[in-house]
Enzyme design. Sequence first.
Site, short mmCIF file in Angstrom:
data_model
loop_
_atom_site.label_atom_id
_atom_site.label_comp_id
_atom_site.label_asym_id
_atom_site.label_seq_id
_atom_site.Cartn_x
_atom_site.Cartn_y
_atom_site.Cartn_z
N GLU A 148 -6.17 82.61 -15.60
CA GLU A 148 -5.31 81.87 -16.55
C GLU A 148 -4.56 80.73 -15.87
OE1 GLU A 148 -4.53 80.64 -19.66
OE2 GLU A 148 -4.75 82.73 -20.26
N VAL A 151 -5.83 76.67 -15.42
CA VAL A 151 -5.77 75.60 -16.42
C VAL A 151 -4.46 75.74 -17.19
CG1 VAL A 151 -6.94 74.49 -18.37
CG2 VAL A 151 -8.30 75.68 -16.64
N GLU A 208 -0.74 68.92 -6.06
CA GLU A 208 -1.55 69.71 -5.12
C GLU A 208 -1.08 69.43 -3.70
OE1 GLU A 208 -4.19 71.89 -6.20
OE2 GLU A 208 -2.93 71.44 -7.91
N ASP A 219 -8.30 66.93 -9.94
CA ASP A 219 -7.71 68.20 -10.38
C ASP A 219 -8.05 68.46 -11.86
OD1 ASP A 219 -5.54 70.43 -10.00
OD2 ASP A 219 -5.02 69.39 -11.85
N LYS A 223 -10.55 71.37 -13.76
CA LYS A 223 -10.22 72.15 -14.96
C LYS A 223 -11.29 71.96 -16.04
CE LYS A 223 -5.39 71.99 -13.66
NZ LYS A 223 -4.21 71.11 -13.56
N GLY A 316 3.98 74.05 -12.06
CA GLY A 316 5.33 74.51 -11.71
C GLY A 316 5.30 75.91 -11.12
N1 HSE Z 1 -1.46 69.85 -9.47
C1 HSE Z 1 -1.69 70.48 -10.72
C2 HSE Z 1 -1.09 69.63 -11.83
C3 HSE Z 1 -1.07 71.84 -10.68
O1 HSE Z 1 -0.32 68.72 -11.53
O2 HSE Z 1 -1.41 69.85 -12.99
C4 HSE Z 1 -1.47 72.73 -11.83
O3 HSE Z 1 -2.84 72.98 -11.85
#
Ligand code: HSE
Length: 338
Positions: A148, A151, A208, A219, A223, A316
Amino acid sequence: MKLILIGFGVVGQGFAEILQNKAGQLPGFAPSIIGVITATKGSLYRSRGLDIGALLSAAQTGSFAAYPEQAGLRRDMTASDIISAGSADVLVELSPTNLDTAQPALAYCHQALEAGLHLVLANKGPVALDHANLRNKAASKGLQLRYEATVMAGTPVMQLAEEALAGCAIQAARGILNGTTNYILTQMEAGMSYTEALTQAQALGYAETDPAGDVEGWDAAGKVLILASALFGSRLKMSDLDVSGITRISSDDITEAKAAGQRYKLIAEATPNGGAVKAMRLPLSDPLASVAGSTNAITLETDLMGAVTLIGAGAGKLETGSAILSDLLAIQRVAGSG
Ligand code: HSE
């Protein structure tokens, strides 16, 4: 429920804080962290359980050398040693995402499933690059694979798609899936520079470990691969996706869009035919245009329900830790009912 954690950064510490604060409030749920392995702080193993408060304090110093001595404590074991020690029920993979090879996490994930451990991930790499194999291995062993957190943090898109909407065919998923870039775009529109907004996103724990993956769109693309595999059974690779990020969008571009009644958003899309990540100018009347800061949103197009939209935290510390807790509670529900 005995847990091994690989990784103890922002998400791992957020999850540990949640466990500490919610201890006793979740009936029948008695988790114990028995192993923690990190790249920079060292590793700890104790089959009778580690002290969460002491783990958090030691992490603040940057090294588990500050964790106090306890009977049965081992400081010298590798991830592989700890997985094969045979005491744990679940491997929780929280190490930094690597979207090129997913290693070394992917090897530990396979080892854990082979050793009979359920698997929970916040690390996107193994799911983005090898979901089908992990899913098949888990299924063949009667184990659960849950992700979970990968994403939209703890905003329950995977549970929505796979459980609540289980009777619907999902035809497409489209939304804002990266918190860092949405935060940067929102702050730039309010007058902040790109560099300052990125620095803030890093300080807030959204970005990240290497933020290039966020701002260049990778990123969100990871997803898209996860959604494409989970929703459509697609076996796409990164190179199958059309990916761009926000690095070419200047403050002037954002001002120009604003004057035209539009707003830049990094939009990610997965369909049965492929996927893409692209910065687009949306009219302010588009519901996605009003999703601000690190918040994410996704619209699932379905046969029975039409469009179902979910809006919530996308990144977060506690928000992602919440997803890990939710996955563990789901494992307990299934294991408990079996
Ligand atoms: N680096 C990712 C973002 C963290 O900013 O969405 C959550 O997957």
